[in-house]
Design a protein around this motif. Structure first.
Motif, PDB file in Angstrom:
ATOM      1  N   GLY A   1       0.868  -1.263   0.029  1.00  0.00           N
ATOM      2  CA  GLY A   1       0.076  -0.032   0.080  1.00  0.00           C
ATOM      3  C   GLY A   1       0.914   1.281   0.007  1.00  0.00           C
ATOM      4  N   LYS A   2       0.412   2.176  -0.813  1.00  0.00           N
ATOM      5  CA  LYS A   2       1.365   3.497  -0.674  1.00  0.00           C
ATOM      6  C   LYS A   2       0.297   4.640  -0.820  1.00  0.00           C
ATOM      7  CE  LYS A   2       1.914   3.029  -5.771  1.00  0.00           C
ATOM      8  NZ  LYS A   2       3.069   2.747  -6.890  1.00  0.00           N
ATOM      9  N   VAL A   3       0.854   5.859  -0.701  1.00  0.00           N
ATOM     10  CA  VAL A   3       0.408   7.075  -0.999  1.00  0.00           C
ATOM     11  C   VAL A   3       0.563   7.436  -2.534  1.00  0.00           C
ATOM     12  CG1 VAL A   3       0.277   9.464  -0.658  1.00  0.00           C
ATOM     13  CG2 VAL A   3       0.632   8.081   1.274  1.00  0.00           C
ATOM     14  N   LEU A   4      -0.704   7.579  -3.105  1.00  0.00           N
ATOM     15  CA  LEU A   4      -0.571   7.511  -4.733  1.00  0.00           C
ATOM     16  C   LEU A   4      -0.764   9.035  -5.064  1.00  0.00           C
ATOM     17  CD1 LEU A   4      -0.767   6.043  -7.462  1.00  0.00           C
ATOM     18  CD2 LEU A   4      -2.964   6.249  -7.340  1.00  0.00           C
ATOM     19  N   TYR A   5      -1.140  10.038  -4.184  1.00  0.00           N
ATOM     20  CA  TYR A   5      -1.478  11.346  -4.738  1.00  0.00           C
ATOM     21  C   TYR A   5      -1.825  12.043  -3.475  1.00  0.00           C
ATOM     22  CZ  TYR A   5      -4.024  15.222  -6.759  1.00  0.00           C
ATOM     23  OH  TYR A   5      -4.486  16.581  -6.918  1.00  0.00           O
ATOM     24  N   ARG A   6      -1.128  13.626  -3.485  1.00  0.00           N
ATOM     25  CA  ARG A   6      -1.462  14.327  -2.568  1.00  0.00           C
ATOM     26  C   ARG A   6      -2.192  15.348  -2.926  1.00  0.00           C
ATOM     27  NH1 ARG A   6       1.761  12.952   2.214  1.00  0.00           N
ATOM     28  NH2 ARG A   6       3.246  11.268   1.522  1.00  0.00           N
ATOM     29  N   GLN A   7      -3.388  15.687  -2.500  1.00  0.00           N
ATOM     30  CA  GLN A   7      -4.143  16.830  -3.038  1.00  0.00           C
ATOM     31  C   GLN A   7      -3.677  18.056  -3.327  1.00  0.00           C
ATOM     32  OE1 GLN A   7      -7.611  18.008  -0.874  1.00  0.00           O
ATOM     33  NE2 GLN A   7      -8.859  18.411  -2.676  1.00  0.00           N
ATOM     34  N   ARG A   8      -3.911  18.729  -4.418  1.00  0.00           N
ATOM     35  CA  ARG A   8      -3.199  19.956  -4.618  1.00  0.00           C
ATOM     36  C   ARG A   8      -3.925  21.097  -4.053  1.00  0.00           C
ATOM     37  NH1 ARG A   8      -3.236  19.115 -11.122  1.00  0.00           N
ATOM     38  NH2 ARG A   8      -4.570  17.402 -10.337  1.00  0.00           N
ATOM     39  N   MET A   9      -5.226  21.045  -4.125  1.00  0.00           N
ATOM     40  CA  MET A   9      -6.105  22.338  -3.382  1.00  0.00           C
ATOM     41  C   MET A   9      -7.047  21.819  -2.640  1.00  0.00           C
ATOM     42  SD  MET A   9      -5.884  25.532  -3.177  1.00  0.00           S
ATOM     43  CE  MET A   9      -6.324  25.470  -1.780  1.00  0.00           C
ATOM     44  N   PRO A  10      -6.899  21.691  -1.375  1.00  0.00           N
ATOM     45  CA  PRO A  10      -8.118  21.324  -0.507  1.00  0.00           C
ATOM     46  C   PRO A  10      -8.743  22.423  -0.252  1.00  0.00           C
ATOM     47  CG  PRO A  10      -5.753  21.190   0.518  1.00  0.00           C
ATOM     48  CD  PRO A  10      -5.535  21.704  -0.721  1.00  0.00           C
ATOM     49  N   VAL A  11      -9.943  22.288   0.256  1.00  0.00           N
ATOM     50  CA  VAL A  11     -11.319  23.103   0.486  1.00  0.00           C
ATOM     51  C   VAL A  11     -10.636  24.346   1.303  1.00  0.00           C
ATOM     52  CG1 VAL A  11     -13.468  23.761   1.025  1.00  0.00           C
ATOM     53  CG2 VAL A  11     -12.797  21.414   0.168  1.00  0.00           C
ATOM     54  N   PRO A  12     -10.614  25.503   0.720  1.00  0.00           N
ATOM     55  CA  PRO A  12     -10.271  26.800   1.391  1.00  0.00           C
ATOM     56  C   PRO A  12     -11.098  27.021   2.743  1.00  0.00           C
ATOM     57  CG  PRO A  12     -10.385  27.246  -0.859  1.00  0.00           C
ATOM     58  CD  PRO A  12     -10.947  26.025  -0.692  1.00  0.00           C
ATOM     59  N   GLY A  13     -10.679  27.354   3.648  1.00  0.00           N
ATOM     60  CA  GLY A  13     -11.495  27.639   5.034  1.00  0.00           C
ATOM     61  C   GLY A  13     -11.682  26.160   5.811  1.00  0.00           C
ATOM     62  N   SER A  14     -12.448  25.348   5.472  1.00  0.00           N
ATOM     63  CA  SER A  14     -12.490  24.036   6.286  1.00  0.00           C
ATOM     64  C   SER A  14     -11.447  23.285   6.307  1.00  0.00           C
ATOM     65  CB  SER A  14     -13.825  23.444   5.773  1.00  0.00           C
ATOM     66  OG  SER A  14     -13.767  22.820   4.139  1.00  0.00           O
ATOM     67  N   MET A  15     -10.600  23.226   5.288  1.00  0.00           N
ATOM     68  CA  MET A  15      -9.338  22.221   5.012  1.00  0.00           C
ATOM     69  C   MET A  15      -8.321  23.063   5.229  1.00  0.00           C
ATOM     70  SD  MET A  15     -10.881  19.286   2.596  1.00  0.00           S
ATOM     71  CE  MET A  15      -9.328  18.346   2.963  1.00  0.00           C
ATOM     72  N   TRP A  16      -8.027  23.867   4.246  1.00  0.00           N
ATOM     73  CA  TRP A  16      -6.679  24.582   3.995  1.00  0.00           C
ATOM     74  C   TRP A  16      -6.836  25.809   4.878  1.00  0.00           C
ATOM     75  CZ3 TRP A  16      -5.692  28.789   0.297  1.00  0.00           C
ATOM     76  CH2 TRP A  16      -4.134  29.142   0.232  1.00  0.00           C
TER      77      TRP A  16
END
Length: 387
Positions: free
Chosen positions: A278-293
């Motif tokens: 198992g591995k990390v395949l992708y890291r999100q480029r733009m999380p939701v501003p405010g609630s996540m980022w």
């Protein structure tokens, strides 16, 4: 005096109607958004251009107040506040770049289109008219982007009626021949209906149930099964071993949403799990501003924000295929998908966790954006959502 009041009111009303209809969750209605540049261009002042811009954006993003209230379990006032804040970038860009100079107007509007497509303004660049390229020019790829850009510039010139007639003709032809994107061979996207518990309830029994769902989805011809955003919960060595053990006797690979905790906060990721590893395949480029980022947390010396990688990992590889991953919020804005398309992926994989959008058009808008981009670039599309 009546005319001075009536004209701005009519323009703003038409602009709001444009945003409401174009972003109603029907792919073939996306070209209605092309009415916005016409209304913007015929505004008689910068103030009226600001009203036109506000009407369009607020109508297009009308699901935000209710969605925010559901996400935070708060009253509607917080949602209304964030709704207005999100509109500021769009309104400021289009009001500042408005001009009464007919010769300069196409280039000013082109600048607005570009600014709303990339960070920092592109972070809240929802309801971008460029998305309609997929409904007008399916399979044209980058030529479709060029044609759409030229059309948008033409709509703010004095010859806009002729440009509009040409685009309407193309629209009718596209509507008559429209087909949804295809699903790639041996891929399966699984939709879940676990509500807000997905990603929050992550105990053994939930993990076991998800593993069984994947095994059933992959029991036929499916070899890669996709689960929604946050499905796995926190990605830890223990969770990794549990899932690997769950696929010990199968040839199935699962791509699922998860959270990877870091010292500063966390990454919203896609993981790939098979019987081997198992591995990390992708890291999100733009999380939701405010609630996540929440970048202000680092400024205050605090942790807990999702990391925004902006332009990292536009494509990833799995089983010999180049994948363009799009997690939730990335489906509503422009640059993540265009950056991925620059690398000519084999398939678009889109996941989301939209339980908080119940009663709104947000998920429907995400889906039509995905279909439009996939059709524009003639790419297979795999979708997996939780509601």
């Amino acid at each position: 005096m009546f005319r001075k009041i009536a004209r701005p009111a009519v323009l703003m009303g038409l602009s709001a109607a444009t945003g409401w209809i174009a972003w109603s969750g029907v792919a073939l209605l996306l070209p209605v958004s092309l009415s916005f540049p016409i209304l913007w261009s015929i505004a008689q002042s910068r103030k009226i251009a600001a009203l036109v811009s506000a009407g369009y954006f607020l109508a297009a993003s009308r699901g935000l107040p209710q969605g925010v209230a559901a996400f935070y379990q708060s009253d509607l006032w917080l949602g209304l506040f964030l709704w207005l804040c999100a509109s500021l970038g769009f309104v400021v860009v289009h009001s500042i770049l408005w001009t009464a100079n007919a010769r300069a107007r196409p280039f000013r509007y082109l600048a607005a289109v570009m600014l709303m497509a990339v960070p920092p303004f592109g972070i809240t660049g929802w309801a971008h008219p460029l998305t309609a390229a997929g409904a007008l020019f399916p399979t044209w790829g980058w030529w479709g982007i060029a044609a759409m850009t030229a059309g948008l510039m033409g709509l703010v010139t004095l010859v806009w009626p002729a440009v509009a007639m040409a685009l309407v003709s193309v629209w009718l032809w596209s509507a008559a021949t429209w087909t949804d994107p295809i699903l790639p061979d041996r891929w399966r996207g699984v939709d879940l209906h676990f509500g807000s518990s997905l990603g929050r309830e992550t105990g053994f029994y939930r993990q076991r149930d998800l593993i069984q769902i994947v095994r059933e989805a992959g029991s036929g011809s499916g070899r890669v099964v996709v689960l929604p955003e946050s499905a796995v919960g926190n990605w830890t060595p223990t969770v990794e071993r549990l899932w690997i053990h769950g696929f010990a006797d199968t040839a199935v690979t699962v791509v699922a949403g998860a959270t990877a905790v870091t010292e500063e906060g966390y990454d919203n990721v896609l993981v790939a799990i098979s019987a081997q590893d198992g591995k990390v395949l992708y890291r999100q480029r733009m999380p939701v501003p405010g609630s996540m980022w929440q970048p202000w947390r680092s400024w205050l010396g605090q942790s807990g924000s999702a990391r925004a990688d902006f332009f990292a990992n536009p494509v990833v590889e799995l089983s010999g295929m180049r994948i363009a991953p799009l997690i939730c919020y990335e489906q509503l804005i422009v640059w993540p998908v265009l950056q991925s398309m620059l690398h000519d992926p084999d398939v678009i994989v889109a996941v989301g966790n939209g339980w908080w959008t119940e009663g709104t058009s947000i998920v429907d808008i995400q889906l039509v954006c995905l279909k439009a981009w996939a059709r524009l670039f003639a790419k297979p599309l795999v979708i997996s959502f939780n509601t």
